[in-house]
Scaffold this active site. Structure first.
Site, short mmCIF file in Angstrom:
data_model
loop_
_atom_site.label_atom_id
_atom_site.label_comp_id
_atom_site.label_asym_id
_atom_site.label_seq_id
_atom_site.Cartn_x
_atom_site.Cartn_y
_atom_site.Cartn_z
N CYS A 2 75.12 66.75 20.01
CA CYS A 2 75.84 66.16 21.13
C CYS A 2 75.10 66.44 22.42
O CYS A 2 74.17 67.23 22.45
CB CYS A 2 77.24 66.75 21.20
SG CYS A 2 78.12 66.61 19.64
N ARG A 27 69.75 59.54 22.94
CA ARG A 27 69.88 60.38 21.75
C ARG A 27 70.89 59.82 20.76
O ARG A 27 70.97 60.29 19.63
CB ARG A 27 70.33 61.79 22.15
CG ARG A 27 69.53 62.37 23.27
CD ARG A 27 70.24 63.52 23.93
NE ARG A 27 70.07 64.77 23.24
CZ ARG A 27 70.97 65.38 22.52
NH1 ARG A 27 72.15 64.85 22.36
NH2 ARG A 27 70.71 66.52 21.95
N TRP A 74 78.22 63.28 18.93
CA TRP A 74 77.65 62.73 17.67
C TRP A 74 78.48 63.41 16.59
O TRP A 74 78.33 64.60 16.34
CB TRP A 74 76.17 63.08 17.59
CG TRP A 74 75.54 62.78 16.27
CD1 TRP A 74 75.31 63.66 15.26
CD2 TRP A 74 75.04 61.53 15.81
NE1 TRP A 74 74.70 63.02 14.21
CE2 TRP A 74 74.53 61.72 14.52
CE3 TRP A 74 74.98 60.24 16.37
CZ2 TRP A 74 73.95 60.69 13.77
CZ3 TRP A 74 74.41 59.23 15.64
CH2 TRP A 74 73.91 59.45 14.36
N ASN A 100 78.40 71.58 21.25
CA ASN A 100 77.33 70.94 20.49
C ASN A 100 77.02 71.89 19.32
O ASN A 100 76.73 73.05 19.56
CB ASN A 100 76.10 70.78 21.40
CG ASN A 100 74.91 70.18 20.68
OD1 ASN A 100 75.01 69.79 19.52
ND2 ASN A 100 73.79 70.09 21.38
N GLY A 101 77.13 71.39 18.09
CA GLY A 101 76.83 72.26 16.95
C GLY A 101 77.87 72.08 15.86
O GLY A 101 78.65 71.13 15.87
N GLU A 483 56.71 57.93 -0.58
CA GLU A 483 57.13 58.03 0.81
C GLU A 483 55.92 58.07 1.75
O GLU A 483 55.94 57.45 2.82
CB GLU A 483 58.02 59.27 1.00
CG GLU A 483 58.53 59.52 2.40
CD GLU A 483 59.33 58.36 3.00
OE1 GLU A 483 59.71 57.42 2.28
OE2 GLU A 483 59.55 58.38 4.22
N LYS A 487 55.43 55.26 4.65
CA LYS A 487 55.27 55.60 6.07
C LYS A 487 54.01 54.93 6.62
O LYS A 487 54.02 54.36 7.70
CB LYS A 487 55.18 57.12 6.30
CG LYS A 487 56.48 57.89 6.18
CD LYS A 487 57.41 57.77 7.36
CE LYS A 487 58.44 56.69 7.22
NZ LYS A 487 59.49 56.77 6.28
N GLU A 490 54.54 51.16 6.97
CA GLU A 490 55.51 50.79 8.00
C GLU A 490 54.94 50.84 9.41
O GLU A 490 55.22 49.97 10.21
CB GLU A 490 56.70 51.76 7.97
CG GLU A 490 57.68 51.52 6.88
CD GLU A 490 58.90 52.43 7.04
OE1 GLU A 490 58.73 53.66 7.08
OE2 GLU A 490 60.01 51.90 7.11
N HIS A 506 46.27 52.85 -16.28
CA HIS A 506 46.77 51.72 -17.07
C HIS A 506 46.64 50.39 -16.31
O HIS A 506 47.29 49.42 -16.67
CB HIS A 506 48.22 51.97 -17.49
CG HIS A 506 48.35 53.17 -18.36
ND1 HIS A 506 47.90 53.19 -19.66
CD2 HIS A 506 48.81 54.42 -18.11
CE1 HIS A 506 48.11 54.39 -20.19
NE2 HIS A 506 48.66 55.15 -19.25
N LYS A 605 66.08 49.54 12.37
CA LYS A 605 66.55 50.87 11.98
C LYS A 605 67.65 50.77 10.93
O LYS A 605 67.73 51.57 10.03
CB LYS A 605 67.05 51.63 13.22
CG LYS A 605 67.44 53.07 12.96
CD LYS A 605 66.24 53.94 12.71
CE LYS A 605 66.60 55.34 12.27
NZ LYS A 605 65.48 55.99 11.55
#
Ligand code: M6R
Length: 610
Positions: A2, A27, A74, A100-101, A483, A487, A490, A506, A605
């Site tokens: 937050c 954020r 958040w 925040n937390g 992955e 990345k 992308e 193969h 996103k």
């Protein structure tokens, strides 16, 4: 994750709070609120949604208020709505607190406070307001009450509090979650993040763990848990606003790669006991229901799918349940065999990916139990699922997923360990040892970011123009290879194929020739020797070889043109460490190619179309 802003001075506080919160908008958040001191009483306003919703609702705010606190939320505990937005007040409305937390001992605190206080929200934060209310009733000062919060509450927290009885005072306290303070022009300021305060000061005091700060107009007083006064380190910041939003990094993606140790810590927080058991109280499926499961499916897209592949290995190994992994967009159309004893795990950082939502709905229709793994509280998937396991990576702004991926791997391994624990397929001592290993992962990532980033950048500067990359790995190294390749595709738009290392011969080995770069995930594992044999095969055909290898592994080094060293990590957790140099490699290649890494072409996103 937050946002917090506070000010006390001789000028109106509300514009400072709203501007500061506006500067934290980048954020991401789901609701916002403010509390103002107003002639011996508090004025509190909170609204779900964008900051503009709050701004539109403050027309009746007391004009002369010169002290107050503000917050963007958040969500972690409780849906994003007006009631759950911060600040939260005590029973009498005399104290307002924001946070925040994550409070780890939330359930026991709630059970203790529920009867004695009027709880008006689903949040962990409100409990802190009532705890402080009790301390004040016992005669504590506001600072002492904040000190007792640090003593009694487990978890991560940065809190800011105002009380109607002391209109110029703001008290704040910190453990883990960031907090900075500063003094300028007869006022004192407080924030979770430097950008919020840049219009007022560039000189900050960095508040450290277990410290309490008392702000009055023009002064700051910082004390420790015993009440002893301390002088916190000062920091002068020359960043412009954009640099400050990115924490001094040139892009959100690089910042988020560096956020990863904290994302992992936050996702682990509160889910293990001191005696080495895993607790997933939030899961909402009973132990009996989970014991009844006879098959698991993981459904996801893109990077979340790669985290799901790691989960397949972990779940099968620890629970001996068959676990299938499906690309969400294919799942419904292949007529999967599901029934009431099937557990379907939908993995999505956004919780809004149309294909994954559709797959989960299909599973529910056929009677399966559905668990959502999501980074966004109250996302569509989280709401519709029978149960939800949140990752706590905080908002991710770069389109290319990084920290949410690591948090997914961790949450899914927690789920696998939990299933193993309640099904009795793991010895308690084994689970305990694994949890101790898992707790080491954040520091391993930290050391890798410090020790290896320069070498990755140097290698990227040598191969950034390469046309064809192959990424290979075996076992859990294969999802890491997938992955790494995703990345690179992308954000750098290079051609990058990923293969299980043993499968290359193969067919795709026909493409290996001088000029091709093969990136091998070859950290120590049960298939290490076999992976090295596959590396020999591509070397023999003239490929340049870059290996992700375990520190000190000279056998691997002898086969490679370049090595990205990583600290040794238990095999089933190793993807959370081994993928990091590949994220960095993609980043540095893309930067060399001059691309916008935060907003790569053609990508969104959140993909809300099927
Ligand atoms: O929000 P989700 O995790 O469901 O998103 C799934 C994919 O769209 C996502 O992982 C995508 O592949 C990212 N661009 C990866 O960086």
């Amino acid at each position: 994750m937050c946002g917090i802003v506070g000010v006390t001075g001789d000028q109106p506080a509300l514009p400072v709070l709203l501007e500061g919160l506006g500067r934290l908008e980048y954020r991401g958040y789901d609701s916002a609120g403010v509390a103002l001191q107003s002639g011996g009483a508090l004025w509190v306003r909170k609204r779900a949604g964008k900051l503009s919703e709050l701004v539109a609702s403050v027309g009746d705010a007391p004009a002369g208020a010169t002290a107050g606190i503000g917050h963007t939320r958040w969500a972690t505990h409780g849906r994003p709505n007006d009631a759950n937005a911060h600040p939260h007040t005590d029973c009498g409305g005399e104290l307002a607190l924001l946070h925040n937390g994550i409070v780890e001992n939330y359930l026991s605190l709630r059970a203790r406070l529920e009867g004695a206080h009027e709880l008006r929200s689903e949040t962990d934060t409100e409990l802190l307001a009532h705890l402080m209310e009790e301390r004040l009733a016992d005669g504590a000062t506001l600072a002492d009450a904040a000190r007792s919060i640090l003593r009694e509450v487990e978890g991560s927290l940065a809190i800011a509090v105002v009380h109607a009885s002391d209109p110029e005072l703001i008290v704040a306290a910190r453990r883990v979650s960031p907090l900075v303070a500063g003094v300028a022009d007869g006022a004192a300021f407080l924030a979770s993040d430097i950008p919020a305060l840049l219009p007022y000061t560039r000189d900050f005091k960095i508040i450290d763990d277990d410290q309490i700060v008392e702000l009055r107009p023009g002064t700051l007083r910082v004390t420790d848990l015993d009440g002893a006064e301390i002088e916190p380190p000062a920091r002068r910041v020359d960043w412009n606003l954009e640099e400050a939003e990115k924490g001094g990094f040139p892009d959100f993606m690089l910042k988020e790669i560096h956020d990863q140790p904290v994302a992992v810590e936050e996702t682990l927080r509160g889910r293990t006991t001191a005696d080495g058991r895993i607790v997933l109280d939030e899961l909402r499926l009973s132990e009996d229901e989970l014991r009844d499961v006879d098959k698991v499916f993981v459904v996801a897209c893109g990077t979340s799918y790669h985290a799901g592949m790691v989960a397949k290995y972990a779940i099968e190994h620890w629970t001996r349940l068959p676990c299938e992994i499906d690309i969400a967009s294919e799942f419904r159309y292949r007529d999967p065999v599901l029934d009431t004893r099937t557990l379907v795990v939908g993995v999505s950082q956004s919780g809004e990916t149309a294909d994954t939502i559709a797959a989960c709905r299909h599973a529910k229709r056929l009677g399966a139990k559905v668990v959502a793994v999501s980074n966004v509280v109250d996302s569509s998937m989280a709401r519709e699922a029978d149960a939800v396991l949140y990752t706590h990576a905080g908002p991710e702004i770069g389109v290319a997923a990084t920290k949410t991926h690591l948090a997914q791997i961790v949450a899914l391994t927690e789920l696998g360990l939990y299933l193993g624990q309640i099904r009795g397929t793991q010895l308690p001592s084994h689970t305990k040892r694994l949890l101790e290993e898992l707790a080491e992962v954040p520091d391993r990532i930290r050391s890798l970011l410090t020790d290896s980033a320069k070498e990755v950048e140097r290698v990227a500067s040598q191969y950034w123009q390469t046309r064809d990359f192959f990424f290979i790995g075996r076992g859990v190294g294969y999802p890491v290879a997938l992955e790494g390749a995703l990345k690179l595709k992308e954000i750098s738009y290079a051609r990058a194929e990923a293969y299980p290392a043993g499968e290359l011969k193969h067919g795709a080995i026909a493409l290996i020739e001088p000029g091709v770069v093969v990136v091998g995930v070859a950290t120590r594992s049960r298939v290490h020797a076999k992976t090295l044999s596959n590396i020999e095969e591509v070397r023999a055909r003239g490929a340049t070889v870059i290996l992700v290898a375990t520190e000190g592994d000279e056998d691997a080094a002898s086969l490679a043109d370049h090595v990205f060293w990583v600290p040794e990590t238990a095999e089933l957790f190793s993807p959370a460490v081994d993928v990091v140099p590949l994220q960095l490699f993609a980043y540095f290649v893309a930067k060399r190619r001059g691309h916008d890494v935060d907003q790569p072409r053609n990508l969104a996103k959140t993909v809300t179309v099927e």
